[in-house]
Design a protein around this motif. Structure first.
Motif, PDB file in Angstrom:
ATOM      1  N   LYS A 181       2.185   6.097  -8.786  1.00  0.00           N
ATOM      2  CA  LYS A 181       1.542   5.218  -8.799  1.00  0.00           C
ATOM      3  C   LYS A 181       0.573   5.651  -7.590  1.00  0.00           C
ATOM      4  O   LYS A 181       1.171   6.453  -6.544  1.00  0.00           O
ATOM      5  CB  LYS A 181       1.343   3.903  -9.197  1.00  0.00           C
ATOM      6  N   LYS A 182      -0.897   5.077  -7.278  1.00  0.00           N
ATOM      7  CA  LYS A 182      -1.404   5.672  -5.915  1.00  0.00           C
ATOM      8  C   LYS A 182      -1.501   4.118  -5.413  1.00  0.00           C
ATOM      9  O   LYS A 182      -1.358   4.593  -3.871  1.00  0.00           O
ATOM     10  CB  LYS A 182      -2.769   5.549  -6.589  1.00  0.00           C
ATOM     11  N   ASN A 183      -0.215   3.351  -5.603  1.00  0.00           N
ATOM     12  CA  ASN A 183       0.024   2.436  -4.720  1.00  0.00           C
ATOM     13  C   ASN A 183       1.247   2.644  -4.567  1.00  0.00           C
ATOM     14  O   ASN A 183       2.158   1.139  -4.195  1.00  0.00           O
ATOM     15  CB  ASN A 183      -0.570   1.309  -4.168  1.00  0.00           C
ATOM     16  N   SER A 184       2.164   3.795  -5.456  1.00  0.00           N
ATOM     17  CA  SER A 184       4.139   3.236  -4.889  1.00  0.00           C
ATOM     18  C   SER A 184       4.225   3.289  -2.596  1.00  0.00           C
ATOM     19  O   SER A 184       3.745   3.378  -2.845  1.00  0.00           O
ATOM     20  CB  SER A 184       4.176   4.676  -5.421  1.00  0.00           C
ATOM     21  N   PRO A 185       5.079   2.425  -3.046  1.00  0.00           N
ATOM     22  CA  PRO A 185       5.996   1.889  -2.347  1.00  0.00           C
ATOM     23  C   PRO A 185       6.049   2.808  -0.846  1.00  0.00           C
ATOM     24  O   PRO A 185       5.897   3.325   0.152  1.00  0.00           O
ATOM     25  CB  PRO A 185       6.789   1.207  -2.779  1.00  0.00           C
ATOM     26  N   TRP A 186       6.866   4.339  -1.837  1.00  0.00           N
ATOM     27  CA  TRP A 186       6.811   5.291  -0.570  1.00  0.00           C
ATOM     28  C   TRP A 186       5.359   6.074  -0.475  1.00  0.00           C
ATOM     29  O   TRP A 186       5.667   6.586   1.089  1.00  0.00           O
ATOM     30  CB  TRP A 186       7.722   6.248  -1.934  1.00  0.00           C
ATOM     31  N   ARG A 187       4.811   5.381  -0.673  1.00  0.00           N
ATOM     32  CA  ARG A 187       3.310   6.500   0.143  1.00  0.00           C
ATOM     33  C   ARG A 187       2.905   5.539   1.280  1.00  0.00           C
ATOM     34  O   ARG A 187       2.484   6.148   2.088  1.00  0.00           O
ATOM     35  CB  ARG A 187       2.081   5.932  -0.921  1.00  0.00           C
ATOM     36  N   ARG A 188       3.840   4.204   1.500  1.00  0.00           N
ATOM     37  CA  ARG A 188       3.728   3.620   2.742  1.00  0.00           C
ATOM     38  C   ARG A 188       4.420   3.777   3.460  1.00  0.00           C
ATOM     39  O   ARG A 188       4.303   3.330   4.734  1.00  0.00           O
ATOM     40  CB  ARG A 188       2.894   2.156   2.223  1.00  0.00           C
ATOM     41  N   GLY A 189       5.520   4.141   3.338  1.00  0.00           N
ATOM     42  CA  GLY A 189       6.857   4.881   4.031  1.00  0.00           C
ATOM     43  C   GLY A 189       8.114   5.134   3.391  1.00  0.00           C
ATOM     44  O   GLY A 189       8.028   4.321   2.788  1.00  0.00           O
ATOM     45  N   LYS A 190       9.152   4.852   4.134  1.00  0.00           N
ATOM     46  CA  LYS A 190      10.342   5.066   3.044  1.00  0.00           C
ATOM     47  C   LYS A 190      10.779   3.806   3.109  1.00  0.00           C
ATOM     48  O   LYS A 190      10.829   2.552   3.123  1.00  0.00           O
ATOM     49  CB  LYS A 190      11.456   5.491   4.256  1.00  0.00           C
ATOM     50  N   THR A 191      11.169   3.835   1.338  1.00  0.00           N
ATOM     51  CA  THR A 191      11.583   2.093   1.055  1.00  0.00           C
ATOM     52  C   THR A 191      12.953   2.149   1.256  1.00  0.00           C
ATOM     53  O   THR A 191      14.021   3.161   1.237  1.00  0.00           O
ATOM     54  CB  THR A 191      11.233   2.424  -0.474  1.00  0.00           C
ATOM     55  N   PRO A 192      13.636   0.287   1.499  1.00  0.00           N
ATOM     56  CA  PRO A 192      15.077   0.811   1.715  1.00  0.00           C
ATOM     57  C   PRO A 192      15.481   0.914   0.493  1.00  0.00           C
ATOM     58  O   PRO A 192      15.583   0.958  -0.683  1.00  0.00           O
ATOM     59  CB  PRO A 192      14.753  -0.979   1.596  1.00  0.00           C
ATOM     60  N   HIS A 193      17.273   1.206   0.531  1.00  0.00           N
ATOM     61  CA  HIS A 193      18.168   1.649  -0.164  1.00  0.00           C
ATOM     62  C   HIS A 193      18.408   0.225  -0.118  1.00  0.00           C
ATOM     63  O   HIS A 193      19.100  -0.265   0.388  1.00  0.00           O
ATOM     64  CB  HIS A 193      19.035   2.536   0.281  1.00  0.00           C
ATOM     65  N   CYS A 194      19.957  -0.118  -0.782  1.00  0.00           N
ATOM     66  CA  CYS A 194      20.711  -0.667  -1.470  1.00  0.00           C
ATOM     67  C   CYS A 194      22.477   0.124  -1.605  1.00  0.00           C
ATOM     68  O   CYS A 194      22.346   0.586  -2.902  1.00  0.00           O
ATOM     69  CB  CYS A 194      20.810  -1.493  -3.007  1.00  0.00           C
ATOM     70  N   ALA A 195      22.878  -0.699  -0.549  1.00  0.00           N
ATOM     71  CA  ALA A 195      24.121   0.183  -0.801  1.00  0.00           C
ATOM     72  C   ALA A 195      25.186  -0.586  -2.586  1.00  0.00           C
ATOM     73  O   ALA A 195      25.927  -0.217  -2.738  1.00  0.00           O
ATOM     74  CB  ALA A 195      24.818  -0.025   0.577  1.00  0.00           C
ATOM     75  N   SER A 196      24.717  -1.566  -2.336  1.00  0.00           N
ATOM     76  CA  SER A 196      25.490  -2.275  -3.188  1.00  0.00           C
ATOM     77  C   SER A 196      24.661  -1.593  -4.722  1.00  0.00           C
ATOM     78  O   SER A 196      26.359  -1.897  -6.456  1.00  0.00           O
ATOM     79  CB  SER A 196      25.847  -3.307  -4.279  1.00  0.00           C
ATOM     80  N   LEU A 197      24.705  -0.927  -4.753  1.00  0.00           N
ATOM     81  CA  LEU A 197      23.660   0.283  -6.429  1.00  0.00           C
ATOM     82  C   LEU A 197      23.819   1.684  -5.711  1.00  0.00           C
ATOM     83  O   LEU A 197      23.555   1.725  -4.980  1.00  0.00           O
ATOM     84  CB  LEU A 197      22.207   0.143  -6.985  1.00  0.00           C
ATOM     85  N   LEU A 198      23.830   2.485  -7.541  1.00  0.00           N
ATOM     86  CA  LEU A 198      24.384   3.492  -7.167  1.00  0.00           C
ATOM     87  C   LEU A 198      22.791   4.345  -7.015  1.00  0.00           C
ATOM     88  O   LEU A 198      21.848   3.685  -6.999  1.00  0.00           O
ATOM     89  CB  LEU A 198      24.511   4.269  -8.583  1.00  0.00           C
ATOM     90  N   PRO A 199      23.084   5.761  -6.207  1.00  0.00           N
ATOM     91  CA  PRO A 199      21.502   5.778  -5.908  1.00  0.00           C
ATOM     92  C   PRO A 199      20.413   6.607  -7.267  1.00  0.00           C
ATOM     93  O   PRO A 199      19.176   5.883  -7.057  1.00  0.00           O
ATOM     94  CB  PRO A 199      21.716   7.736  -4.367  1.00  0.00           C
ATOM     95  N   ARG A 200      20.707   6.694  -8.573  1.00  0.00           N
ATOM     96  CA  ARG A 200      20.737   7.078  -9.090  1.00  0.00           C
ATOM     97  C   ARG A 200      19.394   5.819  -9.695  1.00  0.00           C
ATOM     98  O   ARG A 200      18.367   5.960 -10.471  1.00  0.00           O
ATOM     99  CB  ARG A 200      21.572   8.171 -10.017  1.00  0.00           C
ATOM    100  N   GLU A 201      20.340   4.957  -9.771  1.00  0.00           N
ATOM    101  CA  GLU A 201      19.537   3.565 -10.381  1.00  0.00           C
ATOM    102  C   GLU A 201      18.750   2.843  -9.557  1.00  0.00           C
ATOM    103  O   GLU A 201      18.060   1.944  -9.310  1.00  0.00           O
ATOM    104  CB  GLU A 201      20.927   2.266 -10.320  1.00  0.00           C
ATOM    105  N   GLN A 202      18.175   3.418  -8.131  1.00  0.00           N
ATOM    106  CA  GLN A 202      17.065   3.274  -7.130  1.00  0.00           C
ATOM    107  C   GLN A 202      16.244   4.285  -7.349  1.00  0.00           C
ATOM    108  O   GLN A 202      15.521   4.276  -6.755  1.00  0.00           O
ATOM    109  CB  GLN A 202      17.431   3.122  -6.109  1.00  0.00           C
ATOM    110  N   VAL A 203      15.808   4.932  -8.319  1.00  0.00           N
ATOM    111  CA  VAL A 203      15.496   6.405  -8.427  1.00  0.00           C
ATOM    112  C   VAL A 203      13.858   5.649  -8.504  1.00  0.00           C
ATOM    113  O   VAL A 203      12.676   5.707  -8.063  1.00  0.00           O
ATOM    114  CB  VAL A 203      15.352   7.411  -9.388  1.00  0.00           C
ATOM    115  N   GLN A 204      13.754   5.019 -10.052  1.00  0.00           N
ATOM    116  CA  GLN A 204      12.434   4.417 -10.901  1.00  0.00           C
ATOM    117  C   GLN A 204      12.052   2.728  -9.488  1.00  0.00           C
ATOM    118  O   GLN A 204      13.056   2.714  -9.720  1.00  0.00           O
ATOM    119  CB  GLN A 204      12.477   4.589 -11.676  1.00  0.00           C
ATOM    120  N   ASP A 205      10.497   2.584  -9.350  1.00  0.00           N
ATOM    121  CA  ASP A 205      11.006   1.562  -8.432  1.00  0.00           C
ATOM    122  C   ASP A 205      10.148   0.721  -9.484  1.00  0.00           C
ATOM    123  O   ASP A 205      10.232   0.917 -11.112  1.00  0.00           O
ATOM    124  CB  ASP A 205       9.299   1.661  -8.132  1.00  0.00           C
ATOM    125  N   ILE A 206      10.473  -0.818  -9.494  1.00  0.00           N
ATOM    126  CA  ILE A 206       9.854  -1.674 -10.713  1.00  0.00           C
ATOM    127  C   ILE A 206       8.343  -1.648 -11.133  1.00  0.00           C
ATOM    128  O   ILE A 206       8.354  -2.022 -10.253  1.00  0.00           O
ATOM    129  CB  ILE A 206      10.736  -3.037 -10.317  1.00  0.00           C
TER     130      ILE A 206
END
Length: 417
Positions: free
Chosen positions: A194-219
């Motif tokens: 998306k043109k307004n995807s969060p990564w375009r505004r900087g690094k997106t946060p990580h959540c240690a309680s979830l697998l990395p692959r579960e955090q690949v796609q934005d809501i």
């Protein structure tokens, strides 16, 4: 893939990602199907040298375990954060005062201009500023219990891994070892368009309680596969495969696939990926099978009824050249194939980018590329980092058996500034 989307819905692709975790003690990725691996971001090269060719050839002729994979992913993308950060460091934060403030404003305006042009083009043209990023993935099977390598497997893997890193570093293709969160950030940029995807505004946060692959796609993100394209949010992707490989290719000529560095007349200005997938079969078994085919082709070529057929003579010549390589350069036999992915803003833009990319690849490098249809889901997944797997490789039937030194010539590690 269809069954997956029936079971899990179109908004969850995480189950198809092979990364489970990262072993920080031994510095390797824990992957599906009892594999371990590593991923490196490497510095691309602006030109080719004999030493670089020799080092890349040495990587592919190593005694990798059977069914190991090496994958090189070259990505021309619209993430300019590294450039803008370095530009701000050198051209921003000047001394206080009117002149300094004006110069800082000019620098900020130039950065905004580049960021806008990365999506819309300079002055509404096709020319877009891009970053050329290159990644190398290695994955190898293990036989240890509970997906834990034995001491011997780990020792052998570390030795091969260290040799690979040393080979790249020695010729200026400097490696940066990536962990699970760096992998997640890279995949987050690739699978959220998306043109307004969060990564375009900087690094997106990580959540240690979830697998990395579960955090690949934005809501709210979504991926949809169609017959000849893939929809990822606001963008579309087309896949291209070589229908005909060039008859002659020099080391470094992969730069010609998208860039006319000699005359500057034809350049692919959009975003795209070039992926080299290399599979290491059992060398002794593969060599024996190819030797039998060579013997058979020799007998066919000497038959009066078939000796006049060009196809027979060319096949015999191919086998003779391959065996000369095996004997002279002590190469091993590998399976490899190239995959190209073209990104577009909409259907018309995608069709134009595909047409231009095919034209440049044919005229500058000698590749005759064909747009993939029907197999887009497995080809797409197979070309993502750590995506190659043996079962899919056998089903796709895209791999060619070649001497290992040929993979160095097809390695997409070259870019131009």
């Amino acid at each position: 893939v269809n069954k997956f989307y029936e079971d899990f819905g179109k908004n969850d692709i995480s189950k198809l990602m092979p990364v489970l975790g990262f072993n920080r003690r031994h510095q390797y990725f824990e992957l599906d199907d009892s594999y371990i691996g590593n991923m490196y971001k490497i510095q691309t090269a602006g030109g080719a040298t004999d030493n670089m060719q020799a080092q890349l050839e040495s990587i592919f002729k190593q005694e990798w375990p059977d069914d190991s994979f090496i994958q090189i992913v070259f990505w021309a993308n619209d993430d300019l954060s590294e450039f803008t950060t370095n530009f701000s460091y050198y051209h921003g934060y000047r001394q206080e005062g009117t002149v300094g403030e004006k110069l800082n404003a000019i620098s900020r305006g130039l950065i905004n201009h580049y960021q806008k042009a990365s999506q819309d083009g300079f002055a509404r043209s096709e020319c877009r500023p891009r970053s050329f990023d290159c990644y190398v993935c290695v994955k190898t099977p293990i036989k240890g219990n509970l997906a834990v390598p034995t001491k011997e497997e780990l020792k052998n893997y570390k030795s091969l891994r260290d040799d690979l890193v040393e080979s790249f570093d020695s010729v200026g293709l400097f490696t940066q070892n990536m962990d699970e969160w760096m992998w997640r950030d890279m995949m987050n940029k690739m699978l959220n368009r998306k043109k307004n995807s969060p990564w375009r505004r900087g690094k997106t946060p990580h959540c240690a309680s979830l697998l990395p692959r579960e955090q690949v796609q934005d809501i709210g993100g979504g991926i949809t596969f169609e017959k000849d394209k893939i929809f990822i949010d606001d963008q579309q992707i087309a896949l291209l495969s070589p229908k005909v490989y060039p008859k002659i290719i020099g080391f470094g000529d992969m730069l010609n696939v998208f860039n006319d560095w000699r005359f500057g007349q034809q350049t692919a200005w959009g975003n795209f990926l070039m992926v080299l997938n290399v599979h290491f079969p059992n060398d002794k078994k593969t060599r024996s099978e190819v030797k039998k085919k060579r013997t058979y082709m020799g007998a066919v070529a000497n038959n009066r009824l078939t000796s006049w057929m060009d196809k027979v003579r060319w096949q015999k010549k191919d086998y003779d050249i391959a065996f000369d390589k095996l004997e002279q350069k002590r190469s091993r036999l590998i399976n490899c194939y190239l995959q190209f992915m073209i990104l577009g803003d909409n259907e018309d833009h995608l069709d134009k980018q595909v047409s231009k990319f095919k034209q440049i690849a044919a005229s500058n490098a000698g590749f005759d590329l064909e747009r993939d249809t029907h197999l887009t889901p497995p080809l797409f997944l197979h070309s993502l980092p750590f995506g190659p797997e043996v079962s899919a490789m056998k089903t796709l039937k895209r791999y060619n058996t070649l001497p290992s030194d040929v993979a160095a010539f097809f390695s997409p590690v070259f870019s131009s500034s």
